[in-house]
Design an enzyme around this catalytic site. Structure first.
Site, mmCIF file in Angstrom:
data_model
loop_
_atom_site.group_PDB
_atom_site.id
_atom_site.type_symbol
_atom_site.label_atom_id
_atom_site.label_comp_id
_atom_site.label_asym_id
_atom_site.label_seq_id
_atom_site.Cartn_x
_atom_site.Cartn_y
_atom_site.Cartn_z
ATOM 1 N N ARG A 198 -67.389 55.805 68.190
ATOM 2 C CA ARG A 198 -68.665 55.448 67.534
ATOM 3 C C ARG A 198 -68.451 54.363 66.471
ATOM 4 N NH1 ARG A 198 -73.715 57.418 69.183
ATOM 5 N NH2 ARG A 198 -74.349 57.820 67.039
ATOM 6 N N ASN B 254 -78.786 47.024 72.959
ATOM 7 C CA ASN B 254 -77.656 47.025 72.025
ATOM 8 C C ASN B 254 -76.309 47.217 72.717
ATOM 9 O OD1 ASN B 254 -78.039 49.662 72.674
ATOM 10 N ND2 ASN B 254 -78.441 50.392 70.602
ATOM 11 N N HIS C 51 -73.377 52.222 74.891
ATOM 12 C CA HIS C 51 -73.704 53.585 74.468
ATOM 13 C C HIS C 51 -72.404 54.346 74.265
ATOM 14 C CE1 HIS C 51 -75.370 57.688 74.573
ATOM 15 N NE2 HIS C 51 -74.282 57.962 75.257
ATOM 16 N N ARG D 50 -71.363 46.166 68.489
ATOM 17 C CA ARG D 50 -72.756 45.760 68.276
ATOM 18 C C ARG D 50 -72.849 44.717 67.153
ATOM 19 N NH1 ARG D 50 -75.053 51.923 68.726
ATOM 20 N NH2 ARG D 50 -75.581 51.923 70.947
ATOM 21 N N GLU E 229 -72.913 64.299 79.177
ATOM 22 C CA GLU E 229 -72.970 62.959 79.766
ATOM 23 C C GLU E 229 -71.901 62.794 80.847
ATOM 24 O OE1 GLU E 229 -74.758 61.019 75.654
ATOM 25 O OE2 GLU E 229 -72.744 60.481 76.292
ATOM 26 N N PHE F 225 -90.710 54.280 72.778
ATOM 27 C CA PHE F 225 -89.886 53.342 73.533
ATOM 28 C C PHE F 225 -89.214 53.954 74.767
ATOM 29 C CE2 PHE F 225 -87.246 55.035 70.032
ATOM 30 C CZ PHE F 225 -86.157 55.551 70.744
ATOM 31 N N TYR G 10 -81.533 61.009 78.030
ATOM 32 C CA TYR G 10 -82.295 60.664 76.823
ATOM 33 C C TYR G 10 -83.386 61.702 76.531
ATOM 34 C CZ TYR G 10 -80.108 55.998 76.741
ATOM 35 O OH TYR G 10 -79.220 54.947 76.652
ATOM 36 N N LYS H 116 -74.122 48.835 78.805
ATOM 37 C CA LYS H 116 -75.509 48.793 79.263
ATOM 38 C C LYS H 116 -75.769 47.496 80.039
ATOM 39 C CE LYS H 116 -77.206 51.655 75.435
ATOM 40 N NZ LYS H 116 -78.135 51.734 74.290
ATOM 41 N N THR I 191 -76.907 51.789 65.789
ATOM 42 C CA THR I 191 -77.881 51.460 66.849
ATOM 43 C C THR I 191 -78.474 50.065 66.685
ATOM 44 O OG1 THR I 191 -78.438 53.795 67.063
ATOM 45 C CG2 THR I 191 -80.038 52.229 67.941
#
Ligand code: CMP
Length: 153
Positions: free
Chosen positions: A85, A112, A115, A102, A126, A57, A49, A9, A91
């Site tokens: 993951r 964070n 993704h 993270r 995606e 948010f 999303y 990100k 998250t």
């Protein structure tokens, strides 16, 4: 073999974490089959999303994701969705396990760093939103016989 999509990100880019993050997936034994920088558009983010579109948010999240380009990657491996993951962490970065990306580099639940697709279905969707078919590469990796036992993969 599964394929899963990872985005570094805008905060990960700004903080110079691209090499560190890619290194972790490489060392794990995952195979890189797609890689590009991309500027996420409003339309892409609305679809990416969609499950968050009614959350308070949502607009902040889109603005954040449009701050700079992101680095998009596709990693391949046995049960790659779950494996990636785990490396990414939960998250809310300040609660993520130490040793995860993270957990090691973040404090925020929104900025964070990274993704990762949460299921095979999300990964497929995606991948289609970011990559063209000719940007995903099928190739023999010399590492495969070192990473997996015979018949495992
Ligand atoms: P990720 O899990 O990759 O995908 C959804 C993103 O929405 C998440 O990372 C965060 O960047 C963001 N997000 C999730 N929950 C919140 C929240 N409560 N407040 C702000 N952003 C959030």
């Amino acid at each position: 073999m599964e394929r899963t999509v990872v985005l570094i990100k805008p905060d990960g880019i700004q903080r110079g974490l691209v090499g560190e993050i890619m290194h972790r997936f490489e060392r794990k034994g995952l195979k890189l089959v797609g890689l590009k920088m991309v500027t996420m558009t409003d339309a892409m983010l609305d679809s990416w999303y969609v499950h968050h579109k009614d959350k308070p948010f949502f607009e902040t999240l889109k603005t954040f994701m449009e701050w700079t380009p992101v680095v998009a990657m596709v990693w391949e491996g046995l049960e790659a969705v779950a494996a990636v993951r785990k490396i990414v962490g939960i998250t809310k970065a300040r609660e993520a396990e130490a040793g995860s990306i993270r957990g090691d580099f973040g404090m925020s639940g929104s900025q964070n760093i990274i993704h990762a697709s949460d299921s095979l279905e999300s990964a497929e969707k995606e991948l289609g939103l970011i990559f063209n078919a000719d940007e995903i590469f099928d190739y023999e990796s010399g590492m495969d016989s070192l990473i997996y036992s015979k018949g495992e993969a």
